[in-house]
Design a protein around this motif. Structure first.
Motif, short mmCIF file in Angstrom:
data_model
loop_
_atom_site.label_atom_id
_atom_site.label_comp_id
_atom_site.label_asym_id
_atom_site.label_seq_id
_atom_site.Cartn_x
_atom_site.Cartn_y
_atom_site.Cartn_z
N ALA A 32 0.83 -1.21 0.00
CA ALA A 32 0.00 0.00 0.00
C ALA A 32 0.86 1.26 0.00
O ALA A 32 0.52 2.25 -0.65
CB ALA A 32 -0.92 0.00 1.22
N SER A 33 1.99 1.20 0.71
CA SER A 33 2.87 2.38 0.75
C SER A 33 3.57 2.64 -0.57
O SER A 33 4.04 3.75 -0.81
CB SER A 33 3.90 2.20 1.86
N THR A 35 2.13 2.03 -3.62
CA THR A 35 1.16 2.21 -4.69
C THR A 35 0.49 3.57 -4.55
O THR A 35 0.44 4.15 -3.47
CB THR A 35 0.09 1.10 -4.67
N SER A 36 -0.06 4.04 -5.65
CA SER A 36 -0.66 5.37 -5.66
C SER A 36 -2.07 5.32 -5.10
O SER A 36 -2.80 4.34 -5.29
CB SER A 36 -0.68 5.92 -7.10
N SER A 37 -2.47 6.39 -4.44
CA SER A 37 -3.83 6.48 -3.91
C SER A 37 -4.83 6.86 -4.98
O SER A 37 -6.04 6.87 -4.72
CB SER A 37 -3.86 7.52 -2.78
N HIS A 47 4.84 8.66 -1.61
CA HIS A 47 4.45 8.75 -0.20
C HIS A 47 5.67 8.85 0.70
O HIS A 47 5.65 9.58 1.70
CB HIS A 47 3.60 7.54 0.18
N ASP A 247 -6.38 7.27 4.47
CA ASP A 247 -5.33 7.25 3.44
C ASP A 247 -4.36 6.13 3.83
O ASP A 247 -3.36 6.36 4.50
CB ASP A 247 -4.62 8.60 3.38
N HIS A 249 -2.37 4.44 1.99
CA HIS A 249 -1.08 4.49 1.30
C HIS A 249 -0.09 5.38 2.07
O HIS A 249 1.05 4.99 2.33
CB HIS A 249 -1.28 5.01 -0.12
N TYR A 250 -0.53 6.57 2.44
CA TYR A 250 0.31 7.46 3.22
C TYR A 250 0.55 6.90 4.62
O TYR A 250 1.66 6.96 5.15
CB TYR A 250 -0.36 8.83 3.29
N GLY A 252 0.58 3.76 5.37
CA GLY A 252 1.52 2.66 5.20
C GLY A 252 2.95 3.14 5.11
O GLY A 252 3.87 2.52 5.67
#
Length: 280
Positions: A32-33, A35-37, A47, A247, A249-250, A252
């Motif tokens: 997740a960290s 990959t793009s949101s 991120h 969020d 991704h952020y 993560g």
């Protein structure tokens, strides 16, 4: 064949549990960290750039690890004498068991309850300020809540038993005849402690310090309650991203940064401890 199957099953079950409840969640956070949101495919480090290129995040990282370091040092300074008292001074086994029980019982209480208790004790009209003013040490109430000192007090109270138990176990395994031999050879008590007792208890010191440090830098409840929102640590930012902003991704990326920095600090401490132990 059955003799080989039993050890295999005993090994597979823990590995499966480890993979399902540690590796899989960790892999999910790392993916997740990276990959793009926005739903775009492909890996990205945006991120991490957002975290590491912002001064605010570095300030939060500094506060997080400063509190963790101070908590570890305070627990060691308080925990070693307490462990020494339990192992070397207390001779009555019943009283020793009572002390250990009193030390361990708070671990069965929720951190939320204990943190709320410290909010009452450290408040402007709390017992701590009343005691300080009653003894004439201060003229006005000291502000503990919303400061790093207040967080440090709560963290030390929560994590002190880990150091006492680790160091106490190491002290109990030390052969006292070595200390007696050192004294018979003319060494003073301080020299005996520094060159005999301390090196032999260093593994317990390191294990206790690592446990306290890792728990301190990842703690959420105690810093969140005792800071009153005035001080932010990484765990609070991570919780905010996962529970309020959603969020992942952020969040993560923040989680991975915390994990990497913690592992680096623990590895450095273990390396320094090894070198110090060999020197002693």
């Amino acid at each position: 064949m059955s003799r080989l199957r039993t050890p295999f099953l005993l090994l597979v079950i823990p590995l499966a549990f480890f993979a399902a409840f540690f590796l899989a969640p960790l892999a999910t956070v790392v993916i997740a960290s990276l990959t793009s949101s926005n739903g775009d495919t492909g890996l990205t480090f945006d991120h991490y750039v957002r975290v590491l290129a912002d001064r605010y995040h570095w300030d939060v990282i500094l506060v997080t690890f400063r509190i963790g370091l101070y908590t570890t040092i305070a627990c060691l300074l308080l925990g070693y004498p307490l462990a020494w008292y339990l192992v070397r001074i207390v001779r009555w086994r019943t009283w020793r068991r009572v002390c250990v029980i009193m030390l361990v019982v708070p671990l069965f209480t929720s951190n939320i309850v204990r943190s709320f208790g410290w909010m009452v004790l450290l408040g402007r009209n709390g017992l701590v300020n009343d005691g300080l003013m009653g003894m004439g040490l201060v003229d006005r109430p000291v502000r503990f809540l919303g400061t790093e000192l207040g967080i440090l007090i709560g963290m030390v109270y929560v994590l002190l038993p880990f150091v006492v138990l680790a160091v106490g176990n190491a002290l109990a395994c030390v052969d006292t005849s070595l200390e007696h031999a050192s004294s018979d050879l003319g060494a003073r008590p301080g020299a005996t402690f520094m060159h005999v007792t301390l090196p032999l208890t260093l593994p317990g010191i390191m294990s206790g310090a690592i446990m306290v440090f890792t728990l301190a830098v990842s703690a959420y409840v105690t810093p969140a309650l005792l800071s009153g929102g005035r001080i932010s640590v990484l765990s609070m930012l991570i919780f905010q991203q996962y529970s309020s902003v959603f969020d992942f991704h952020y969040g993560g990326a923040l989680s991975v940064v915390l994990l990497i920095f913690t592992m680096a600090m623990v590895g450095l401490a273990a390396r320094v401890g090894t070198l110090k132990g060999s020197t002693l």
